[in-house]
Design a protein around this motif. Structure first.
Motif, mmCIF file in Angstrom:
data_model
loop_
_atom_site.group_PDB
_atom_site.id
_atom_site.type_symbol
_atom_site.label_atom_id
_atom_site.label_comp_id
_atom_site.label_asym_id
_atom_site.label_seq_id
_atom_site.Cartn_x
_atom_site.Cartn_y
_atom_site.Cartn_z
ATOM 1 N N LEU A 132 -10.806 4.543 -10.977
ATOM 2 C CA LEU A 132 -10.049 3.990 -9.853
ATOM 3 C C LEU A 132 -10.385 4.659 -8.513
ATOM 4 N N LYS A 156 -9.906 2.602 -5.458
ATOM 5 C CA LYS A 156 -8.558 2.137 -5.129
ATOM 6 C C LYS A 156 -7.593 3.262 -4.744
ATOM 7 N N CYS A 187 -1.768 0.859 -9.967
ATOM 8 C CA CYS A 187 -3.063 0.173 -9.834
ATOM 9 C C CYS A 187 -3.484 -0.472 -11.147
ATOM 10 N N ARG A 221 0.870 -1.177 0.000
ATOM 11 C CA ARG A 221 0.000 0.000 0.000
ATOM 12 C C ARG A 221 0.904 1.223 0.000
ATOM 13 N N SER A 257 -2.930 -2.761 -4.933
ATOM 14 C CA SER A 257 -4.396 -2.784 -4.938
ATOM 15 C C SER A 257 -4.994 -1.444 -4.537
ATOM 16 N N ASN A 258 -4.213 -0.625 -3.808
ATOM 17 C CA ASN A 258 -4.736 0.682 -3.402
ATOM 18 C C ASN A 258 -3.595 1.628 -3.064
#
Length: 210
Positions: free
Chosen positions: A66, A69, A36, A20, A42-43
Motif C-alpha cells: 500500500l 496509498k 485502504c 482522506r 483511497s489514501n
C-alpha cells in the motif's frame, strides 16, 4: 484481512467513505491499512512522533503493498501537515489532555471531520470541542476486552453555548447499556469530589443511569 480491536473498529466505522484521513499517532498503522484494504478510503497519511512505531508502520504498509496509498510521516501532532492534505483527522490511543493540546495547535480544524478515541479523560477532549464551536455527532462507549473506551466524532458548527460537567463527561452519548463504564465513572467522580470539587450534578445524573 487485518482484524482491528473493538475500539479501532468503532473509529473506522465513523470514517466516511472516500475521505482522506490523517491518522495521528498511528503506531503500527493498522487503522489506515484496514481502511485502504476494505476500500473505504483511497489514501491516508499515517503519522507518529516516534521513529520506532513509524518504521514498523512503514514495514507493514510495504508488506500490504500500500505504499502508493499510505504516506508515512514523522510529525508532532498536526504540526507537519497542510490544510488541503486531508479531510478527516483521527487521533486514537492518547490521553484527552494531549488530544486537546494537539487540536488546539491547528488553526484550520473548522473544515475537518474530527474522530477521537481518548484513552483517558475524554471529558477534556469533549470540552475542547464544545469550547471551540464543534458539535459531537456520534458518542460511543466501546468495550474492548476488559476496558471501556470513548469514541466520538465532531464537525464544526460555530455554535458555542454554555456547557456543564454533564456535557463534558457524557457528551452526546445515547446508549447507556454499558453499565460497567458508568459505574466506574460514578465511583471515580465520587472519589475525586473528596478533593473539594463539586461533581454533584454529574454524579446524580450517573446514578439515574446506573
Amino acid at each position: 484481512m487485518i482484524k482491528l480491536s473493538n475500539r479501532l473498529e468503532a473509529v473506522a466505522a465513523l470514517v466516511k467513505s472516500g475521505e482522506r484521513i490523517a491518522d495521528i499517532g498511528t503506531d503500527h498503522g493498522y487503522l489506515p491499512v484496514f481502511l485502504c484494504r476494505t476500500g473505504k478510503i483511497s489514501n491516508a497519511i499515517a503519522s507518529d512522533i516516534n521513529v520506532g512505531p513509524l518504521n514498523s508502520c512503514l514495514e507493514f504498509v510495504r508488506q500490504e503493498g500500500l505504499e502508493e496509498k499510505i504516506q508515512i510521516r514523522l510529525s508532532d501532532g498536526l504540526e507537519g501537515f497542510c490544510e488541503d492534505e486531508f479531510d478527516t483527522v483521527i487521533i486514537a490511543g492518547m490521553g484527552g489532555e494531549l488530544i486537546a493540546d494537539i487540536l488546539a495547535k491547528c488553526n484550520y480544524l473548522s473544515k475537518k471531520h474530527i474522530i477521537l478515541n481518548p484513552m483517558t479523560h475524554p471529558e477534556l477532549a469533549r470540552k475542547f470541542l464544545f469550547d471551540n464551536g464543534f458539535e459531537i455527532v456520534h458518542d460511543l462507549i466501546v468495550q474492548d476486552k476488559k476496558h471501556h473506551y470513548s469514541v466520538f466524532d465532531a464537525f464544526y458548527s460555530g455554535v458555542i453555548s454554555p456547557k456543564s460537567k454533564i456535557d463534558y463527561y457524557l457528551g452526546n452519548i445515547s446508549d447507556f447499556s454499558d453499565k460497567e463504564y458508568f459505574i466506574h465513572l460514578h465511583n471515580y467522580l465520587k472519589n475525586k469530589s473528596k478533593s473539594g470539587e463539586d461533581f454533584s450534578d454529574i454524579i446524580n445524573a450517573l446514578e439515574e443511569i446506573i
